[in-house]
Structure formats: C-alpha cells, structure tokens
Write a protein that holds these residues in place. Structure first.
Motif, PDB file in Angstrom:
ATOM      1  N   GLN A 398       0.839  -1.193   0.000  1.00  0.00           N
ATOM      2  CA  GLN A 398       0.000   0.000   0.000  1.00  0.00           C
ATOM      3  C   GLN A 398       0.880   1.251   0.000  1.00  0.00           C
ATOM      4  O   GLN A 398       2.025   1.222   0.439  1.00  0.00           O
ATOM      5  CB  GLN A 398      -0.906   0.021   1.234  1.00  0.00           C
ATOM      6  CG  GLN A 398      -1.861  -1.157   1.318  1.00  0.00           C
ATOM      7  CD  GLN A 398      -2.725  -1.091   2.560  1.00  0.00           C
ATOM      8  OE1 GLN A 398      -2.970  -0.024   3.119  1.00  0.00           O
ATOM      9  NE2 GLN A 398      -3.193  -2.244   3.003  1.00  0.00           N
ATOM     10  N   HIS A 400       0.544   5.456   0.993  1.00  0.00           N
ATOM     11  CA  HIS A 400      -0.278   6.495   1.618  1.00  0.00           C
ATOM     12  C   HIS A 400       0.443   7.838   1.530  1.00  0.00           C
ATOM     13  O   HIS A 400       1.614   7.948   1.878  1.00  0.00           O
ATOM     14  CB  HIS A 400      -0.545   6.165   3.097  1.00  0.00           C
ATOM     15  CG  HIS A 400      -1.178   4.814   3.312  1.00  0.00           C
ATOM     16  ND1 HIS A 400      -2.442   4.515   2.890  1.00  0.00           N
ATOM     17  CD2 HIS A 400      -0.694   3.684   3.899  1.00  0.00           C
ATOM     18  CE1 HIS A 400      -2.729   3.252   3.220  1.00  0.00           C
ATOM     19  NE2 HIS A 400      -1.669   2.738   3.833  1.00  0.00           N
ATOM     20  N   HIS A 401      -0.267   8.861   1.066  1.00  0.00           N
ATOM     21  CA  HIS A 401       0.307  10.194   0.958  1.00  0.00           C
ATOM     22  C   HIS A 401       0.143  11.001   2.248  1.00  0.00           C
ATOM     23  O   HIS A 401       0.944  11.903   2.528  1.00  0.00           O
ATOM     24  CB  HIS A 401      -0.348  10.962  -0.204  1.00  0.00           C
ATOM     25  CG  HIS A 401       0.003  10.397  -1.551  1.00  0.00           C
ATOM     26  ND1 HIS A 401       1.253  10.526  -2.120  1.00  0.00           N
ATOM     27  CD2 HIS A 401      -0.744   9.684  -2.427  1.00  0.00           C
ATOM     28  CE1 HIS A 401       1.275   9.938  -3.307  1.00  0.00           C
ATOM     29  NE2 HIS A 401       0.064   9.409  -3.519  1.00  0.00           N
ATOM     30  N   ARG A 403      -0.574   9.639   5.515  1.00  0.00           N
ATOM     31  CA  ARG A 403      -0.681   8.786   6.686  1.00  0.00           C
ATOM     32  C   ARG A 403       0.662   8.111   6.935  1.00  0.00           C
ATOM     33  O   ARG A 403       1.332   7.678   6.000  1.00  0.00           O
ATOM     34  CB  ARG A 403      -1.757   7.716   6.462  1.00  0.00           C
ATOM     35  CG  ARG A 403      -2.098   6.925   7.719  1.00  0.00           C
ATOM     36  CD  ARG A 403      -3.308   6.042   7.482  1.00  0.00           C
ATOM     37  NE  ARG A 403      -2.938   4.719   7.000  1.00  0.00           N
ATOM     38  CZ  ARG A 403      -3.802   3.824   6.516  1.00  0.00           C
ATOM     39  NH1 ARG A 403      -5.075   4.154   6.411  1.00  0.00           N
ATOM     40  NH2 ARG A 403      -3.395   2.651   6.114  1.00  0.00           N
TER      41      ARG A 403
END
Length: 423
Positions: A398, A400-401, A403
C-alpha cells in the motif's frame, strides 16, 4: 458420479437475539459459545466423514466470506465451493442455486444434505442413524426433512405432523404447522406424532429440481441464471446479482415442502437446539450443581440458574438468580433469562441511536484472507490496531500520501517490504 452425500451448509443468516456476541457482521454461527469451536465449525465437523460425505458447499454472503474461509481453514477442512449470495432471498433461492451447482459438479442423482449452520446438535449414533434413514428415503424420490422429537410444548418452532411409516423408517408428512399458541402446542405434544421443524433437509438433486420447476419456477429460473453468470473471486463464487435478485423472497419450506406430495419426515430424537435466545443457550449448556452455566473468565458466587459468559473482561457475579450476564470485547448485556426472547427489541433500540448503532453491527475484531485485526484504540487522527497474520500469508503493498504507520512485531517473524527494500 458420486455415491456420497453432498452437504450444503447455509451460513448467511444474521441474528440479533444473542447480542452482544452475535452481531450483523458476525452472527451466532461464527461465534464460540460453549467450547472452543463455533457453531459453523461444529457443522463442518458433522459432515467431515469422507466415507459418508463429499466436501461441503457453503452458501453465505459478502460480509461473511472471510469468516467462512478462515474457520474452515482452522479445522483443515476443504470446501467444494463457497457461494456468495449477492442479495438476501431466503432459503429457496439459496438451495436452488446450490442444487444447480451440485448437478453440474456431480450429477442429478446426487443426494444433498441441507443444513443450517447455527444449530447445536449432538452428533451421536442416533444422529447418524437419522442421517442414513434420510438418505435412503431421499434415494427413493422423497423430499425429506428432519423432525425433532419435542421435549416441551415450545411455541417458537414450526411443527410437522407425521403419518404413515415408510419402509425406511421415515414417515409421510401429513402437514406443516406454523408456530402454534401454547394450548395448541400442548395438545400436539400430548397426542404424539408431531415434531419440531428442524430446518434440515435431504433430497436428490433431480427430485428437488423437478419440484422447484413445478412449484417455484421463478426461483429455479433465477438461481440457474445466477449460477450461469457467476464470477470466480479467489476461493469464492459470486452469484450474479441481477439474476439472483429476481427470485421471490421465500423459504424452501414454503416454496416446495408445504406443496409437494412427496414430503417425508425422519423422527429425530437426537439433541437439537436452534440457540435462538440466551435462555436456550443456558438450557443446552452443562450446568453446575447450582444450575449455572459459565464460560470464559468468570467468578460466580451465591448465584443460581444463571448464564455467565465472557469473551473479554473477567466477570464476577454475586447473589443473582435467573440472570444472563454476557460480555463481548466492547459491550455487556445483563438481563433475566426469562426475558431473553426480548433481546431483539433491545438491539433495535441500540441500532436506532447513532451513539450505539455500531455496537449492533461489528465487533472490534475483523477477519481478512491473510488473518485479521482488532481495533484497540481510536482517537483524534490516530488509531491502534492489533494485527494477526496467518503463517505464510501476506498483506498487499500500500501507498499512503497523508498517513504514517508504525509497526511492531510482537510474535513470530515478519518479512516487510518498504519501497525496494525487503527486511
């Protein structure tokens, strides 16, 4: 070609009367009550004899698919198929879809054993004698149901009146009776020859399909198209939603069993309970000298005729009589056992309030194909989860930008990929 019975397990129901353990996203068939196995797992074990049964076909829905797969994996029991019902259409459409799948994988002379996954049954010699009687009767062209020998004039069950005894030991069905008032139930119990409708069936695929074509043509048409247009997703078969949704929302009892002239009932004296309330859980449990049933971390003092169960905190109960105290991970229910049939109304109240509706839907623990997670703490812009990964499984990569995540491996060994690095 198979001479074995193909079990078809119905595992899609959502119950609320056993709250707080049973919830919409994790109903009673997937919960451990007394013992270390769930009702669904106990059902799997009853059909695990390879000399008698083929691998089971399980019908469930989208929300429960990982629970089904994981709980079967825990027992190392292989499944022939997991059919996902895209919309709720009661048992007639589900059984029709299963029969269509079984006819394609085996043949139309195959005997199907349709079982609910949320009953407690003692699978002793008496039980398997009844199974063999049912199979022999179904092989002769009858649509067979199991009639439980009543132990009391219960008003919460439908009844079946048995007639002439067949050569196999089953009886011709005279009629089905809706849930009766107490006086009628007492009359039937005194008369004899009446049985509780267990919701379990045995029939050959060809006989079932013929009866569906005669009495429920819309149901078999919808099920056939739903299977023909089904999609495979991992270990699951997703029945086509558009086709399945055209089926009438009716039970298999109403669709064919109450209309056919070929119905038979096997008198079944084995122990059976639908565990429809905390009172029935107490009745089916092993009671101590004071009439108490306790499970989990409990301390019980000066208390009698009570049910004390916990899946979380330690419960200490003192000076109670006829009480149910049930603790889940995040909620506790306390009430009189005699009032346990009313838990459903309490759940409706909780579901209607925004502050408590989540308590009726999900547990803090959720399951995924790779394992699952428990929500430990949710705060302002942060959350803490306990994640458990089945050995050999993996979570998807994954990105996340907005988080950041911090992982701590507390047990076992993990291989972690971060960008191009594998650690």
């Amino acid at each position: 070609m198979t001479q074995k019975i193909v079990p078809v397990i119905m595992a899609g129901g959502k119950g609320t009367r056993l709250w707080p353990l049973s919830r919409a996203a994790a109903p009673k068939q997937f919960i451990q009550f007394i013992g270390n196995k769930t009702l669904f797992q106990e059902t799997l074990l009853r059909v695990s004899d390879p000399a008698l049964y083929e691998a089971p076909v399980v019908l469930t829905n989208e929300e429960f698919r990982f629970l089904v797969a994981e709980q079967a994996r825990e027992l190392d029991i292989g499944l022939a198929a997991i059919l996902l019902e895209p919309v709720a259409r009661n048992t007639a459409a589900a059984v029709a879809a299963a029969a269509t799948v079984v006819s394609k994988r085996f043949n139309e002379n195959t005997i199907m054993h349709v079982l609910g996954s949320d009953y407690e049954i003692v699978a002793d010699d008496t039980y398997f004698d009844c199974v063999r009687i049912a199979a022999a009767t179904a092989a002769q062209g009858k649509l067979v149901t199991f009639g439980i020998q009543p132990s009391e004039p219960a008003t919460g069950y439908g009844y079946i009146e048995g007639g002439e005894t067949l050569a196999t030991g089953a009886r011709v069905v005279v009629r089905f009776i809706e849930k009766p008032p107490l006086t009628k139930a007492e009359e039937m119990l005194a008369a004899g020859g009446f049985y509780w409708n267990s919701g379990m069936f045995m029939f050959s695929v060809s006989c079932l399909l013929d009866e569906l074509r005669t009495h429920a043509p819309e149901t078999i048409k919808a099920a056939g198209e739903a299977v023909a247009n089904a999609k495979t997703d991992l270990d699951f078969t997703r029945l086509d939603k558009a086709a399945f949704a055209t089926s009438p929302d009716i039970s298999i009892d109403y669709a064919i069993m109450e209309k056919t002239s070929n119905a038979a009932v096997v008198p079944s004296p084995f122990k059976w309970s639908d565990l429809g309330s905390w009172d029935s859980v107490w009745k089916s449990g092993s009671r101590d000298e004071y009439g108490n049933v306790a499970a989990g971390n409990t301390t019980v003092v000066n208390t009698k005729n009570s049910l004390i169960m916990t899946h979380g905190v330690h419960l200490a109960v003192q000076g109670m009589d006829d009480i149910a105290v049930i603790a889940s991970e995040d909620a506790v229910y306390v009430g009189r056992l005699q009032d346990s049939q009313d838990v459903g109304n309490l759940v409706k109240m909780l579901a209607a309030a925004p502050s408590t509706s989540q308590l009726t839907e999900t547990h803090p623990t959720s399951y995924r194909p790779w394992g699952g997670y428990t929500s430990v703490l949710n705060g302002d812009r942060f959350q803490v989860k306990r994640i458990f990964v089945t050995p050999g499984k993996k979570l998807s990569l994954q990105k996340h930008h907005h988080r950041s995540e911090h992982w701590v491996v507390v047990k076992g060994t993990a291989e972690v990929t971060i960008g191009e690095n594998v650690q």
